[in-house]
Design a protein around this motif. Sequence first.
Motif, short mmCIF file in Angstrom:
data_model
loop_
_atom_site.label_atom_id
_atom_site.label_comp_id
_atom_site.label_asym_id
_atom_site.label_seq_id
_atom_site.Cartn_x
_atom_site.Cartn_y
_atom_site.Cartn_z
N GLN A 1 0.82 -1.22 -0.08
CA GLN A 1 -0.02 0.06 0.10
C GLN A 1 0.85 1.31 0.18
OE1 GLN A 1 -3.42 0.33 -0.04
NE2 GLN A 1 -3.18 2.52 -0.30
N ASP A 2 0.59 2.11 -0.92
CA ASP A 2 1.27 3.44 -1.02
C ASP A 2 0.58 4.35 -0.51
OD1 ASP A 2 3.66 2.44 -2.34
OD2 ASP A 2 2.39 1.98 -4.07
N ASN A 3 0.82 5.63 -0.56
CA ASN A 3 0.22 6.93 -0.27
C ASN A 3 -0.26 6.81 1.43
OD1 ASN A 3 0.42 7.79 -2.85
ND2 ASN A 3 -1.12 6.62 -3.44
N LEU A 4 0.45 6.70 2.35
CA LEU A 4 0.45 6.27 3.64
C LEU A 4 1.06 7.32 4.37
CD1 LEU A 4 0.54 2.55 4.01
CD2 LEU A 4 -1.59 3.92 3.75
N SER A 5 0.75 7.79 5.41
CA SER A 5 1.16 8.64 6.41
C SER A 5 1.13 8.25 8.04
CB SER A 5 0.57 10.10 6.37
OG SER A 5 0.72 10.69 5.20
N ALA A 6 2.21 8.45 8.75
CA ALA A 6 2.24 8.00 9.94
C ALA A 6 2.11 9.20 10.92
CB ALA A 6 3.74 7.14 10.32
N ILE A 7 1.47 9.12 11.92
CA ILE A 7 1.35 10.16 12.95
C ILE A 7 1.67 9.60 14.30
CG2 ILE A 7 -0.16 11.76 14.07
CD1 ILE A 7 -1.97 11.69 11.37
N THR A 8 2.84 10.03 14.95
CA THR A 8 3.18 9.51 16.10
C THR A 8 3.37 10.64 17.16
OG1 THR A 8 4.91 8.05 14.82
CG2 THR A 8 5.52 8.72 17.19
#
Length: 218
Positions: free
Chosen positions: A152-159
């Motif tokens: 899966q592309d077009n992902l974002s991580a929020i930490t």
Amino acid sequence: MKTITNCVEDILISQPYLEEALSKKIINYSALAEELQRPISKMLRKDVKAGAIMMALRRYKLPTHISHSIKMKKLLQNLGDITVRSNLTDFTIKNSETLINNHLKVLEALKKQPNQFYTFTRGIHESNMILSSSLSSSISKFLKDEICIAKQDNLSAITINLPKGNSKVSGLYYHFFKRLAWEGVALYEVISTTNEFTVLVEDDYVDKAFTAMKRFKS
């Protein structure tokens, strides 16, 4: 033998939002009792009066994590920085005898680019590798002999950084998941370490997810 009280407990435990609304006293007991009359009658295979259900609701003891304890409030007030990383790709790979060796090749390649995002989680049957999309094509070469279940592309991580002692307070993750669900955020992956909590979302949800996480600090 199952009782009305047992049925009420089963329903409330399976619906934490309803349970929390009761703790805040924003639900009418009488109206809720009438709403539960049919499913509880079905569970007990006999007609049950709304009055009996309402009595069981009033006697229901809410779990301690539902109430806003002093510890929980203090913990939420001391949450650390929030970091957002975009342009990520998630590989889901079937576990195999060769995966560990191929994973070592990935780690060797990452040594030359230490600022790139990277996480690896191994489950019972499959593993997840999340990294910067700019590395996707080169990393794919090391995994060409593995079975890729999903990519899966077009992902974002929020930490969000968690204060020390967070593992001693029950219900913290419940608050995170509740807020994200209320905002309509679909989670692609969840990653956590002792003092960090990360949600991986598709780019369409990143603004909502960031706003939801930021509200904990206000």
